[in-house]
Design a protein around this motif. Structure first.
Motif, PDB file in Angstrom:
ATOM      1  N   ARG A  99     114.868 -13.764  22.461  1.00 42.97           N
ATOM      2  CA  ARG A  99     114.449 -13.434  21.094  1.00 42.97           C
ATOM      3  C   ARG A  99     115.298 -14.193  20.068  1.00 42.97           C
ATOM      4  O   ARG A  99     114.770 -14.705  19.069  1.00 42.97           O
ATOM      5  N   GLU A 100     116.593 -14.260  20.308  1.00 43.39           N
ATOM      6  CA  GLU A 100     117.471 -15.015  19.414  1.00 43.39           C
ATOM      7  C   GLU A 100     117.011 -16.476  19.347  1.00 43.39           C
ATOM      8  O   GLU A 100     116.920 -17.070  18.269  1.00 43.39           O
ATOM      9  N   GLY A 101     116.712 -17.049  20.496  1.00 40.65           N
ATOM     10  CA  GLY A 101     116.248 -18.434  20.545  1.00 40.65           C
ATOM     11  C   GLY A 101     114.976 -18.636  19.752  1.00 40.65           C
ATOM     12  O   GLY A 101     114.825 -19.626  19.042  1.00 40.65           O
ATOM     13  N   PHE A 102     114.045 -17.689  19.861  1.00 38.79           N
ATOM     14  CA  PHE A 102     112.799 -17.777  19.093  1.00 38.79           C
ATOM     15  C   PHE A 102     113.076 -17.744  17.599  1.00 38.79           C
ATOM     16  O   PHE A 102     112.543 -18.544  16.826  1.00 38.79           O
ATOM     17  N   LEU A 103     113.915 -16.803  17.157  1.00 36.56           N
ATOM     18  CA  LEU A 103     114.185 -16.664  15.731  1.00 36.56           C
ATOM     19  C   LEU A 103     114.949 -17.857  15.163  1.00 36.56           C
ATOM     20  O   LEU A 103     114.908 -18.110  13.958  1.00 36.56           O
ATOM     21  N   LYS A 104     115.616 -18.605  16.005  1.00 39.68           N
ATOM     22  CA  LYS A 104     116.329 -19.804  15.554  1.00 39.68           C
ATOM     23  C   LYS A 104     115.412 -21.016  15.436  1.00 39.68           C
ATOM     24  O   LYS A 104     115.745 -21.977  14.756  1.00 39.68           O
ATOM     25  N   GLN A 105     114.254 -20.961  16.072  1.00 42.71           N
ATOM     26  CA  GLN A 105     113.304 -22.071  15.997  1.00 42.71           C
ATOM     27  C   GLN A 105     112.619 -22.086  14.628  1.00 42.71           C
ATOM     28  O   GLN A 105     112.643 -21.102  13.896  1.00 42.71           O
ATOM     29  N   ASP A 106     111.961 -23.192  14.322  1.00 44.74           N
ATOM     30  CA  ASP A 106     111.250 -23.312  13.040  1.00 44.74           C
ATOM     31  C   ASP A 106     110.239 -22.187  12.844  1.00 44.74           C
ATOM     32  O   ASP A 106     110.132 -21.625  11.753  1.00 44.74           O
ATOM     33  N   ILE A 107     109.493 -21.842  13.889  1.00 41.39           N
ATOM     34  CA  ILE A 107     108.490 -20.776  13.772  1.00 41.39           C
ATOM     35  C   ILE A 107     109.155 -19.425  13.509  1.00 41.39           C
ATOM     36  O   ILE A 107     108.649 -18.601  12.739  1.00 41.39           O
ATOM     37  N   GLY A 108     110.308 -19.180  14.115  1.00 39.67           N
ATOM     38  CA  GLY A 108     111.048 -17.947  13.873  1.00 39.67           C
ATOM     39  C   GLY A 108     111.623 -17.902  12.470  1.00 39.67           C
ATOM     40  O   GLY A 108     111.595 -16.862  11.802  1.00 39.67           O
ATOM     41  N   GLN A 109     112.142 -19.034  11.997  1.00 34.53           N
ATOM     42  CA  GLN A 109     112.674 -19.111  10.634  1.00 34.53           C
ATOM     43  C   GLN A 109     111.557 -18.877   9.611  1.00 34.53           C
ATOM     44  O   GLN A 109     111.761 -18.190   8.613  1.00 34.53           O
ATOM     45  N   ALA A 110     110.373 -19.425   9.888  1.00 39.13           N
ATOM     46  CA  ALA A 110     109.225 -19.210   8.998  1.00 39.13           C
ATOM     47  C   ALA A 110     108.839 -17.733   8.977  1.00 39.13           C
ATOM     48  O   ALA A 110     108.523 -17.180   7.912  1.00 39.13           O
ATOM     49  N   TYR A 111     108.863 -17.087  10.142  1.00 40.13           N
ATOM     50  CA  TYR A 111     108.579 -15.647  10.223  1.00 40.13           C
ATOM     51  C   TYR A 111     109.573 -14.860   9.366  1.00 40.13           C
ATOM     52  O   TYR A 111     109.184 -13.961   8.607  1.00 40.13           O
ATOM     53  N   ILE A 112     110.839 -15.186   9.472  1.00 40.08           N
ATOM     54  CA  ILE A 112     111.867 -14.480   8.698  1.00 40.08           C
ATOM     55  C   ILE A 112     111.611 -14.644   7.204  1.00 40.08           C
ATOM     56  O   ILE A 112     111.641 -13.677   6.444  1.00 40.08           O
ATOM     57  N   ARG A 113     111.337 -15.856   6.783  1.00 47.11           N
ATOM     58  CA  ARG A 113     111.108 -16.115   5.353  1.00 47.11           C
ATOM     59  C   ARG A 113     109.807 -15.474   4.853  1.00 47.11           C
ATOM     60  O   ARG A 113     109.739 -15.008   3.717  1.00 47.11           O
ATOM     61  N   ARG A 114     108.793 -15.414   5.698  1.00 45.09           N
ATOM     62  CA  ARG A 114     107.491 -14.883   5.304  1.00 45.09           C
ATOM     63  C   ARG A 114     107.431 -13.356   5.383  1.00 45.09           C
ATOM     64  O   ARG A 114     106.854 -12.702   4.514  1.00 45.09           O
ATOM     65  N   GLU A 115     108.015 -12.770   6.438  1.00 41.19           N
ATOM     66  CA  GLU A 115     107.841 -11.336   6.701  1.00 41.19           C
ATOM     67  C   GLU A 115     109.068 -10.469   6.393  1.00 41.19           C
ATOM     68  O   GLU A 115     108.919  -9.299   6.054  1.00 41.19           O
ATOM     69  N   VAL A 116     110.251 -11.009   6.557  1.00 43.99           N
ATOM     70  CA  VAL A 116     111.460 -10.194   6.420  1.00 43.99           C
ATOM     71  C   VAL A 116     112.062 -10.280   5.022  1.00 43.99           C
ATOM     72  O   VAL A 116     112.272  -9.256   4.359  1.00 43.99           O
ATOM     73  N   LEU A 117     112.335 -11.486   4.554  1.00 37.96           N
ATOM     74  CA  LEU A 117     113.032 -11.637   3.277  1.00 37.96           C
ATOM     75  C   LEU A 117     112.272 -11.048   2.087  1.00 37.96           C
ATOM     76  O   LEU A 117     112.915 -10.500   1.179  1.00 37.96           O
ATOM     77  N   PRO A 118     110.937 -11.111   2.048  1.00 41.43           N
ATOM     78  CA  PRO A 118     110.235 -10.502   0.897  1.00 41.43           C
ATOM     79  C   PRO A 118     110.450  -8.987   0.749  1.00 41.43           C
ATOM     80  O   PRO A 118     110.167  -8.426  -0.301  1.00 41.43           O
ATOM     81  N   MET A 119     110.938  -8.326   1.775  1.00 41.38           N
ATOM     82  CA  MET A 119     111.193  -6.885   1.692  1.00 41.38           C
ATOM     83  C   MET A 119     112.444  -6.569   0.883  1.00 41.38           C
ATOM     84  O   MET A 119     112.729  -5.404   0.604  1.00 41.38           O
TER      85      MET A 119
END
Length: 87
Positions: free
Chosen positions: A63-83
């Motif tokens: 999971r850590e590896g996924f979140l470090k990839q470009d797709i994971g970083q995009a998920y964080i910026r799109r779904e997590v940070l707006p909260m």
């Protein structure tokens, strides 16, 4: 023992840091309080914006590896940070 995959965010520097640990409290103290030559300290303060629990270390590492990839970083910026309201 449980493994925590976490996402830290530095609003002032717009930096995301992803990692995993067994002691998130200790890690947060290390990242925000203790002095060190770690280059990530220049981006303080770090805010915990996301955390997931895993029983198996290998699952946490995947999971850590996924979140470090470009797709994971995009998920964080799109779904997590707006909260969060960092203003």
């Amino acid at each position: 023992m449980s493994y925590k995959v976490f996402v830290l965010y530095s609003y002032q520097n717009d930096k995301i840091y992803v990692g995993y640990t067994t002691s998130l409290t200790d890690y947060m103290v290390t990242m925000n309080v203790m002095e060190s030559d770690n280059p990530l300290y220049q981006f303080r303060p770090w805010t915990l914006v996301h955390m997931e629990l895993f029983i198996a270390e290998d699952e946490a590492m995947v999971r850590e590896g996924f979140l470090k990839q470009d797709i994971g970083q995009a998920y964080i910026r799109r779904e997590v940070l707006p909260m969060f309201d960092f203003r």
